[in-house]
Scaffold this active site. Structure first.
Site, PDB file in Angstrom:
ATOM      1  N   ASP A   1      41.834  35.524  85.786  1.00 37.00           N
ATOM      2  CA  ASP A   1      40.994  34.407  85.389  1.00 37.00           C
ATOM      3  C   ASP A   1      39.530  34.663  85.724  1.00 37.00           C
ATOM      4  OD1 ASP A   1      40.817  31.430  84.619  1.00 37.00           O
ATOM      5  OD2 ASP A   1      39.878  31.455  86.603  1.00 37.00           O
TER       6      ASP A   1
ATOM      7  N   GLU B   1      40.516  37.709  81.413  1.00 40.81           N
ATOM      8  CA  GLU B   1      39.790  36.729  80.624  1.00 40.81           C
ATOM      9  C   GLU B   1      38.301  36.996  80.827  1.00 40.81           C
ATOM     10  OE1 GLU B   1      39.279  31.881  80.482  1.00 40.81           O
ATOM     11  OE2 GLU B   1      39.101  32.953  82.370  1.00 40.81           O
TER      12      GLU B   1
END
Length: 537
Positions: free
Chosen positions: A210, A274
């Site tokens: 993330d 990401e």
């Protein structure tokens, strides 16, 4: 309905190359204990549906111990399961069940920040000379008491919060309750690598990383410059800055190499970052460059796009050139942070036909395909009234943002059940009013449904090496027409053609044999939202 066994051509490539990955948002997938919130046992109970799709892996969004200020992305124990989701034993059972179905397990890892309730932060803020004093990003105020730099938070307002106990500011690129870890500190890196080892040792097959480009900051705390004028909407102070100093630090790739080495020491695990922001293309290439970094990355090319156009697809693909040392892309049209694509890209009266085209396009691109739960059903964005919002970003920026809550609503399993068989009559978010008609049981019994179309396309992708792993060459990307070729060594080449508009278009294709087609497909014409994948003969 269980899928029949499929004979898939053997490949020397790793399992994840060309994989279809199914993202599960645990709060909204299935509720096993009736408390209104989905949980790990609920996921386990519904895994057959995922296996029947024919996907290769599941990716589970955060289920870790958390005060849930950002619904799990504010972690208070990186190695614990929050009681709302179950226990570590429940996670182990989920992994075992997933593996028994022939699927891999990926989980989120959040390394840029923690919750302010994490014991590391509690110790760090207690003084300036404790063992964790330098585990977070602390800085003295300017002479006038103002924050040390002009950096802005993703959620609005300054990215600095004053803490009276230390008499300093701490950095939070996201919520105030999400202080940034100081990954420049070798001790913090070791602790984070220990977190990775913990989950790898429990049988996890891969990580989705993330907000990885937020993992390190500029230690000199230099101000960010403004972005040049743009037609892009700007609803937050964050949108006005070129974030070159509070993210994208040049030391991030060195940490990535340490993490990748740890993962590879545990076998064939898959790493996918990401990467958002203004410099996403450069950073995705950097983070996946060569054999010692990450396997893949995905950005926001499609997730916030207002329209799906041939130019958008061509631009996204151009970032990922083929060749030795180049990374492998992953693609998502929807996820837990972005409004449903079916509600962004097409008028409601054309949603059914467009959904079929959209699915065929996603599963035809070179790279990995990420399906967000309910995308295989054609779920629409739900309009959540202000009084029901729980998403902190939506509340802070209302009404200038499309709520993330609207894409996080519960999965509909049984259309005529009061709770859609989610497991609780009063779930944490309301069901979409049109989602009952799109429920799994309704679509399973309809041979023409989007669900069964998706199953057939995933099976086709697995059976055609050119579709799963082949090179991609764009033949036409103009107006509403997108045509590209897929070609793998020792496999039949394929032609893929799409009409992304509402009027008939002319096409010129080589001799071919249809493998999958939707809408009005003629020899030299495609009707509105029509598409085909065909074997070149």
């Amino acid at each position: 309905m269980s899928s029949a066994p499929l004979i898939v051509p053997q490949s020397a490539e790793p399992w994840w190359k060309g994989a279809v990955i199914y993202q599960i948002y645990p709060r909204s997938f299935a509720d096993a204990n009736g408390d209104g919130v989905g949980d790990l046992p609920g996921i386990t109970s519904r895994l057959q549906h995922v296996a029947d799709l024919g996907v290769d892996a599941i990716w589970i969004s955060p289920f870790f111990t958390s005060p849930m200020r950002d619904f799990g992305y504010d972690i208070a124990d990186f190695c614990g399961v929050d009681p709302v989701f179950g226990t570590l034993a429940d996670f182990d059972a989920l992994v075992a069940r997933t593996h028994s179905l022939g699927l891999k397990v990926m989980i989120d890892q959040v390394y840029s920040h923690s919750s302010d309730q994490h014991p590391w932060f509690a110790e760090s803020r207690s003084s300036r000379n404790n063992p964790c004093a330098d585990w977070y990003v602390w800085a003295d105020p300017k002479a006038d008491g103002s924050p040390p730099s002009n950096w802005q938070s993703v959620f609005g307002g300054p990215a600095w919060q004053w803490d009276a106990r230390r008499g300093q500011y701490y950095l939070h690129n996201f919520l105030v309750e999400q202080p940034d870890l100081n990954l420049h500190n070798p001790e913090v890196q070791e602790a984070i690598l220990g977190v990775a080892r913990f989950w790898l040792n429990r049988g996890v097959d891969g990580f989705r990383l993330d907000a990885l480009n937020f993992a390190m900051h500029d230690p000199e705390l230099r101000d960010n410059p403004p972005l040049p004028p743009s037609n892009r909407p700007r609803s937050r102070p964050f949108d006005f800055q070129d974030k070159i100093h509070n993210q994208s630090h040049p030391d991030i790739p060195a940490f990535i190499e340490r993490l990748a080495a740890e993962m590879r020491s545990h076998g064939a695990v898959f790493s996918m970052a990401e990467v958002g922001g203004d410099h996403w293309a450069r950073e995705m290439a950097l983070y996946t460059q060569g054999p010692d970094r990450l396997d893949s990355a995905y950005g926001f090319n499609f997730l916030y796009a207002e329209r799906l156009t041939p130019g958008l697809v061509a631009d996204a693909l151009s970032v990922w050139p083929e060749g030795a040392g180049q990374g492998w892309p992953s693609w998502a049209f929807e996820n837990h942070d972005a409004p449903r694509a079916i509600s962004r890209w097409v008028a409601p009266e054309h949603a059914a036909s467009f959904a079929r085209l959209k699915m065929l396009l996603l599963l035809s691109l070179r790279g990995n395909a990420i399906l967000y739960q309910g995308e295989e059903l054609g779920l629409t964005q739900v309009d959540i009234p202000f009084e029901r919002l729980v998403d902190p970003e939506a509340i802070a920026n209302w009404p200038m943002t499309l709520s993330r809550d609207g894409v996080r609503t519960p999965m509909p399993w049984v259309g005529d059940a009061a709770d859609r068989a989610f497991g609780s009559v009063e779930p944490w978010l309301p069901h979409g009013p049109d989602h009952g008609a799109l429920a799994v049981d309704v679509q399973t019994g309809n041979p023409e449904s989007l669900l069964n179309w998706t199953r057939s396309l995933i099976a086709l992708r697995r059976a055609e090496p050119s579709l799963a792993r082949g090179a991609l060459t764009i033949r036409r990307a103009e107006g509403d027409v997108l045509i590209f070729e897929r070609r793998a060594e020792d496999a039949a080449p394929l032609i893929c053609a799409f009409n992304l508009g509402l009027t008939d278009v002319s096409i010129d294709l080589p001799p071919h044999h249809h493998l999958a087609a939707t809408g009005k497909v003629e020899r030299d014409r495609l009707g509105p939202y029509a598409a085909l994948v065909a074997r070149i003969v």
